[in-house]
Design a protein around this motif. Structure first.
Motif, PDB file in Angstrom:
ATOM      1  N   THR A 131      25.558  41.304  34.539  1.00 24.77           N
ATOM      2  CA  THR A 131      25.519  40.289  35.552  1.00 24.77           C
ATOM      3  C   THR A 131      26.604  39.005  35.181  1.00 24.77           C
ATOM      4  N   SER A 132      27.675  38.966  35.470  1.00 25.30           N
ATOM      5  CA  SER A 132      28.544  38.106  35.239  1.00 25.30           C
ATOM      6  C   SER A 132      28.139  36.821  36.375  1.00 25.30           C
ATOM      7  N   SER A 133      29.242  35.965  36.605  1.00 25.46           N
ATOM      8  CA  SER A 133      28.884  34.750  37.351  1.00 25.46           C
ATOM      9  C   SER A 133      30.199  34.086  38.141  1.00 25.46           C
ATOM     10  N   ILE A 134      30.119  33.452  39.449  1.00 23.60           N
ATOM     11  CA  ILE A 134      31.053  32.888  39.808  1.00 23.60           C
ATOM     12  C   ILE A 134      31.636  31.801  39.055  1.00 23.60           C
ATOM     13  N   SER A 135      30.940  31.505  37.944  1.00 22.80           N
ATOM     14  CA  SER A 135      31.502  30.162  36.973  1.00 22.80           C
ATOM     15  C   SER A 135      32.502  30.885  36.206  1.00 22.80           C
ATOM     16  N   ALA A 136      32.559  32.181  36.028  1.00 26.96           N
ATOM     17  CA  ALA A 136      33.766  32.981  35.337  1.00 26.96           C
ATOM     18  C   ALA A 136      35.052  32.571  35.990  1.00 26.96           C
ATOM     19  N   TYR A 137      35.166  32.150  36.950  1.00 27.06           N
ATOM     20  CA  TYR A 137      36.479  31.618  37.459  1.00 27.06           C
ATOM     21  C   TYR A 137      36.936  30.307  37.073  1.00 27.06           C
ATOM     22  N   VAL A 138      38.268  29.841  36.554  1.00 33.83           N
ATOM     23  CA  VAL A 138      38.724  28.690  36.126  1.00 33.83           C
ATOM     24  C   VAL A 138      38.744  27.728  37.133  1.00 33.83           C
ATOM     25  N   GLU A 139      39.261  28.227  38.211  1.00 33.47           N
ATOM     26  CA  GLU A 139      39.522  27.294  39.570  1.00 33.47           C
ATOM     27  C   GLU A 139      38.365  27.632  40.478  1.00 33.47           C
ATOM     28  N   ARG A 140      37.990  26.613  41.273  1.00 41.45           N
ATOM     29  CA  ARG A 140      37.021  26.752  42.427  1.00 41.45           C
ATOM     30  C   ARG A 140      38.072  26.613  43.721  1.00 41.45           C
ATOM     31  N   ASN A 141      37.551  27.592  44.698  1.00 39.66           N
ATOM     32  CA  ASN A 141      38.267  27.259  46.188  1.00 39.66           C
ATOM     33  C   ASN A 141      37.417  28.156  46.863  1.00 39.66           C
ATOM     34  N   ASP A 142      37.998  28.727  48.179  1.00 34.53           N
ATOM     35  CA  ASP A 142      37.018  29.143  49.079  1.00 34.53           C
ATOM     36  C   ASP A 142      37.406  30.453  49.171  1.00 34.53           C
ATOM     37  N   HIS A 143      38.211  31.193  48.508  1.00 31.58           N
ATOM     38  CA  HIS A 143      38.662  32.648  48.314  1.00 31.58           C
ATOM     39  C   HIS A 143      39.021  32.941  47.056  1.00 31.58           C
ATOM     40  N   LEU A 144      37.906  33.255  46.151  1.00 28.74           N
ATOM     41  CA  LEU A 144      37.875  33.699  44.722  1.00 28.74           C
ATOM     42  C   LEU A 144      37.828  34.907  44.867  1.00 28.74           C
ATOM     43  N   SER A 145      38.825  35.732  44.707  1.00 33.45           N
ATOM     44  CA  SER A 145      38.826  36.966  44.434  1.00 33.45           C
ATOM     45  C   SER A 145      39.010  37.504  43.070  1.00 33.45           C
ATOM     46  N   GLU A 146      38.773  38.732  42.599  1.00 31.48           N
ATOM     47  CA  GLU A 146      38.644  39.260  41.382  1.00 31.48           C
ATOM     48  C   GLU A 146      39.869  39.252  40.540  1.00 31.48           C
ATOM     49  N   GLU A 147      40.991  39.178  41.276  1.00 25.84           N
ATOM     50  CA  GLU A 147      42.266  39.041  40.380  1.00 25.84           C
ATOM     51  C   GLU A 147      42.581  37.618  40.026  1.00 25.84           C
ATOM     52  N   GLN A 148      41.942  36.741  40.507  1.00 26.31           N
ATOM     53  CA  GLN A 148      41.991  35.544  39.980  1.00 26.31           C
ATOM     54  C   GLN A 148      41.818  35.326  38.539  1.00 26.31           C
ATOM     55  N   PHE A 149      40.686  36.209  38.224  1.00 27.19           N
ATOM     56  CA  PHE A 149      40.446  36.107  36.640  1.00 27.19           C
ATOM     57  C   PHE A 149      40.393  37.568  36.166  1.00 27.19           C
ATOM     58  N   ASN A 150      41.309  38.021  35.432  1.00 32.11           N
ATOM     59  CA  ASN A 150      41.303  39.199  34.843  1.00 32.11           C
ATOM     60  C   ASN A 150      41.204  38.884  33.472  1.00 32.11           C
ATOM     61  N   PRO A 151      40.126  39.556  32.966  1.00 28.91           N
ATOM     62  CA  PRO A 151      39.724  39.297  31.530  1.00 28.91           C
ATOM     63  C   PRO A 151      40.815  40.114  30.604  1.00 28.91           C
ATOM     64  N   LEU A 152      41.363  40.929  30.993  1.00 25.43           N
ATOM     65  CA  LEU A 152      42.822  41.522  30.354  1.00 25.43           C
ATOM     66  C   LEU A 152      43.839  40.534  29.781  1.00 25.43           C
ATOM     67  N   ASP A 153      44.087  39.600  30.717  1.00 18.48           N
ATOM     68  CA  ASP A 153      45.083  38.457  30.789  1.00 18.48           C
ATOM     69  C   ASP A 153      44.524  37.329  30.106  1.00 18.48           C
ATOM     70  N   PHE A 154      43.316  37.315  29.925  1.00 17.24           N
ATOM     71  CA  PHE A 154      42.717  36.029  29.347  1.00 17.24           C
ATOM     72  C   PHE A 154      42.809  36.005  27.677  1.00 17.24           C
ATOM     73  N   GLU A 155      43.431  34.764  27.382  1.00 18.52           N
ATOM     74  CA  GLU A 155      43.346  34.508  25.791  1.00 18.52           C
ATOM     75  C   GLU A 155      42.381  33.786  25.333  1.00 18.52           C
ATOM     76  N   LEU A 156      41.661  34.622  24.390  1.00 20.67           N
ATOM     77  CA  LEU A 156      40.451  34.161  23.735  1.00 20.67           C
ATOM     78  C   LEU A 156      40.622  32.817  22.962  1.00 20.67           C
TER      79      LEU A 156
END
Length: 290
Positions: free
Chosen positions: A95-120
């Motif tokens: 169980t992850s969270s909507i908070s995982a999205y960096v930006e907030r808007n009215d149409h948060l789709s899964e592609e807007q945060f791809n863990p594979l592209d995220f730099e830790l």
């Protein structure tokens, strides 16, 4: 099936357990044992603090068909779970969270945060930055898991018996004439009921799907509409706080929209209740008992 739930003693976790028992699954809960789950001899229990790595490793003595992880909040917890369950589980639902999205808007789709592209960058814990910690947990599962992982991004979960008391706070504040502060009452927000959160986890377990997925009631509502529902049921008038203080800010406060787009969930045939169908009943229950 043999199923392990990490967490699961309260809120939507208990509702998930009930669905699994009705499906004749063998359910084991692993948690610290701080809360009575109410299932008696219907389930098995492992009393363990997962943050104690040695104890966690020693507690897992068998393989499982499914693991539902309701208590993972950061990179290290996810990494350790992979080390414990690699080769020992067929499917893992986190169980992850909507908070995982960096930006907030009215149409948060899964592609807007791809863990594979995220730099830790620097690892953080939930108390430092909840959203960042959940992002890092998703990254960790992708990096270290050899089993299929489904990361379910949930929005605000509401229920008349929510232990966080967020919905109760809104109902009781409006009912008792206590001001609440909102930056933008026209901002839209996604909710999911605790029943539907459990249903989503249960149904996703039976789908041939892994990866990230949003799960929320299809139609978000404005905070203004949320307040109107409470006003009508409590026969009270909401008071908007004029000044933002530490003790009067709504837990749902946001400057704009915060909504999940759930086309992927719907494509899997998982249909959830609309907010307008379940929220009034929850508010009525809190009003009646509060």
């Amino acid at each position: 099936m043999k199923i392990l739930i990490l967490g699961g003693s309260q809120f939507f976790g208990r509702k998930l357990v009930q669905l699994l028992l009705e499906n004749n699954d063998e359910v084991t809960l692993l948690n610290r044992g701080n809360h009575a789950d109410g299932f008696g001899e219907k389930i098995k229990r492992i009393i363990c603090d997962r943050t104690d790595k040695t104890a966690f490793e020693e507690a897992i003595k068998q393989d499982y068909d499914l693991v539902f992880d309701l208590s993972c909040f950061d990179f290290e917890q996810a990494k350790h779970a992979c080390e414990v369950f690699n080769g020992r589980v067929k499917k893992y639902l986190f169980t992850s969270s909507i908070s995982a999205y960096v930006e907030r808007n009215d149409h948060l789709s899964e592609e807007q945060f791809n863990p594979l592209d995220f730099e830790l960058a620097n690892k953080v814990g939930r108390k430092e930055h909840y959203g960042e910690a959940k992002r890092q947990a998703e990254i960790s599962f992708i990096k270290f898991a050899t089993f299929p992982v489904t990361s379910i991004r949930l929005p605000v979960i509401v229920d008349a018996e929510d232990y966080s008391l967020r919905l109760q706070r809104h109902v009781n504040s409006i009912k008792n004439g206590l001001p609440l502060y909102f930056d933008n009452l026209q901002g839209k927000i996604s909710f999911i009921s605790a029943d539907d959160a459990a249903k989503t986890l249960f149904e996703l377990a039976g789908k041939d799907f892994s990866g990230t997925i949003n799960a929320a009631s299809a139609k978000p509502i404005t905070l203004q509409r949320f307040i109107e529902i409470i006003e009508k049921i409590t026969n009270s008038k909401f008071i908007l706080a004029k000044q933002k203080l530490d003790n009067n800010v709504s837990p749902y406060n946001n400057t704009g929209d915060w909504c999940l787009h759930c086309a992927k969930l719907q494509s899997l045939g998982i249909k959830l209740q609309e907010i307008e169908d379940y929220l009034p009943g929850m508010v009525e229950s809190i009003h009646r008992t509060g």
